[in-house]
Design an enzyme around this catalytic site. Structure first.
Site, PDB file in Angstrom:
ATOM      1  N   ARG A  64      10.807 -11.545   3.350  1.00 26.80           N
ATOM      2  CA  ARG A  64      10.919 -10.051   4.348  1.00 26.80           C
ATOM      3  C   ARG A  64       9.427 -10.068   5.027  1.00 26.80           C
ATOM      4  O   ARG A  64       9.258  -9.622   6.315  1.00 26.80           O
ATOM      5  CB  ARG A  64      11.025  -9.112   3.692  1.00 26.80           C
ATOM      6  N   ILE A  91      13.940  -2.020   7.385  1.00 26.55           N
ATOM      7  CA  ILE A  91      12.816  -1.126   7.223  1.00 26.55           C
ATOM      8  C   ILE A  91      11.661  -2.108   7.819  1.00 26.55           C
ATOM      9  O   ILE A  91      11.413  -3.325   7.824  1.00 26.55           O
ATOM     10  CB  ILE A  91      12.601  -0.936   5.903  1.00 26.55           C
ATOM     11  N   LEU A  92      10.762  -1.414   8.844  1.00 29.98           N
ATOM     12  CA  LEU A  92       9.741  -2.066   9.393  1.00 29.98           C
ATOM     13  C   LEU A  92       8.474  -1.961   8.261  1.00 29.98           C
ATOM     14  O   LEU A  92       8.157  -1.083   7.696  1.00 29.98           O
ATOM     15  CB  LEU A  92       9.327  -1.376  10.675  1.00 29.98           C
ATOM     16  N   ASN A 106      11.892   6.607  15.610  1.00 28.64           N
ATOM     17  CA  ASN A 106      13.025   6.132  15.005  1.00 28.64           C
ATOM     18  C   ASN A 106      14.197   7.489  14.920  1.00 28.64           C
ATOM     19  O   ASN A 106      13.739   8.534  15.054  1.00 28.64           O
ATOM     20  CB  ASN A 106      12.984   5.981  13.734  1.00 28.64           C
ATOM     21  N   HIS A 108      17.471   9.245  13.419  1.00 29.90           N
ATOM     22  CA  HIS A 108      18.222   9.178  12.186  1.00 29.90           C
ATOM     23  C   HIS A 108      19.570  10.097  12.177  1.00 29.90           C
ATOM     24  O   HIS A 108      19.222  11.314  12.663  1.00 29.90           O
ATOM     25  CB  HIS A 108      17.346   9.378  11.174  1.00 29.90           C
ATOM     26  N   ASP A 140       6.712   5.766   9.562  1.00 25.95           N
ATOM     27  CA  ASP A 140       5.652   5.710   8.761  1.00 25.95           C
ATOM     28  C   ASP A 140       6.066   4.540   7.740  1.00 25.95           C
ATOM     29  O   ASP A 140       7.142   4.246   7.744  1.00 25.95           O
ATOM     30  CB  ASP A 140       5.058   6.864   8.045  1.00 25.95           C
ATOM     31  N   ALA A 141       5.281   4.390   6.486  1.00 24.32           N
ATOM     32  CA  ALA A 141       5.532   3.355   5.778  1.00 24.32           C
ATOM     33  C   ALA A 141       6.749   3.640   4.711  1.00 24.32           C
ATOM     34  O   ALA A 141       7.311   3.058   3.967  1.00 24.32           O
ATOM     35  CB  ALA A 141       4.305   3.040   4.730  1.00 24.32           C
ATOM     36  N   GLY A 142       7.264   5.048   4.794  1.00 22.83           N
ATOM     37  CA  GLY A 142       8.575   5.470   4.105  1.00 22.83           C
ATOM     38  C   GLY A 142       9.861   5.072   4.548  1.00 22.83           C
ATOM     39  O   GLY A 142       9.859   4.397   5.796  1.00 22.83           O
ATOM     40  N   ASP A 144      12.452   6.636   6.667  1.00 23.42           N
ATOM     41  CA  ASP A 144      12.685   8.251   7.365  1.00 23.42           C
ATOM     42  C   ASP A 144      11.933   9.201   6.923  1.00 23.42           C
ATOM     43  O   ASP A 144      12.417  10.248   6.814  1.00 23.42           O
ATOM     44  CB  ASP A 144      14.278   8.241   7.257  1.00 23.42           C
TER      45      ASP A 144
END
Ligand code: GRF
Length: 202
Positions: A64, A91-92, A106, A108, A140-142, A144
């Site tokens: 990944r 997920i980026l 993004n 949603h 961000d890293a999470g 959504d």
């Protein structure tokens, strides 16, 4: 503003952006459309609009992280000012977000922070909420969890199925995304913690 759009499916949100960008006053040039899979209508929509496309599939990479780096490099080559996830279902990772820090938006199909993840419409329906909607946010890293830019609400009907509700959400979502991307392109924006201000009026 140079924009790369990432898709994984039908691409109706992408189509709304393509249609809006046809007007030079909108201020957006969609310079490429990327996907994590082949054979989707989103890529066909880009090809019909004469927009360059690329596909980066997870299974073509050893893991990944390698996929995330490869995707970032493909996107970087188009020198975007903004990256827009429009129905992109991956997920980026850190490599991507480091390169495009604060410049990934993004959309949603739920009112975050409620119902994050890949099944936001089904989860809202199952929960029995009377109002749901859609959210445009910086990534961000999470999952959504990034700062919210805009939201639109949609009433849930007793007769709704996941499909009928999602179709109604997408009507609002396409309008929201066109408005958000256009405003980010034409006005400045600031992010202070979780608070996003677009344009001077904010
Ligand atoms: C959108 O509702 C998006 O928020 C969700 O999947 C849908 C994609 O629709 N992740 P489309 O591919 O833009 O038609």
């Amino acid at each position: 503003m140079r924009v790369v759009v990432l898709v994984s499916g039908g691409g109706t949100n992408l189509q709304a952006l393509v249609d809006a960008a046809a007007d030079p006053a909108y201020g957006v040039q969609i310079v490429a459309v990327g996907a994590d899979r082949d054979g989707i209508e989103g890529l066909a929509r880009a090809e019909r609009a004469g927009i360059p496309t690329f596909v980066v599939r997870v299974r073509d990479h050893r893991d990944r992280v390698a996929w995330d780096v490869a995707l970032a490099e493909e996107v970087l080559a188009f020198e975007p000012d903004l990256v827009v996830g429009a129905g992109f279902m991956k997920i980026l990772g850190a490599a991507f977000l480091t390169r495009f820090d604060g410049r990934v938006v993004n959309t949603h199909p739920a009112l975050l922070p409620s119902f994050p993840g890949a099944h936001g419409v089904a989860d809202a329906l199952a929960y029995g909420v009377r109002v749901t909607g859609c959210t445009a946010h910086f990534v961000d890293a999470g999952v959504d969890t990034g700062p919210i830019i805009a939201q639109r609400t949609v009433e849930v009907r007793d007769t709704d199925t996941e499909e009928s509700l999602h179709d109604r959400i997408k009507v609002e979502e396409r309008a929201m995304l066109v408005e958000v991307v256009g405003r980010l392109a034409r006005e400045s924006w600031t992010v202070d913690g979780r608070r996003v201000r677009v344009g001077v009026a904010g």
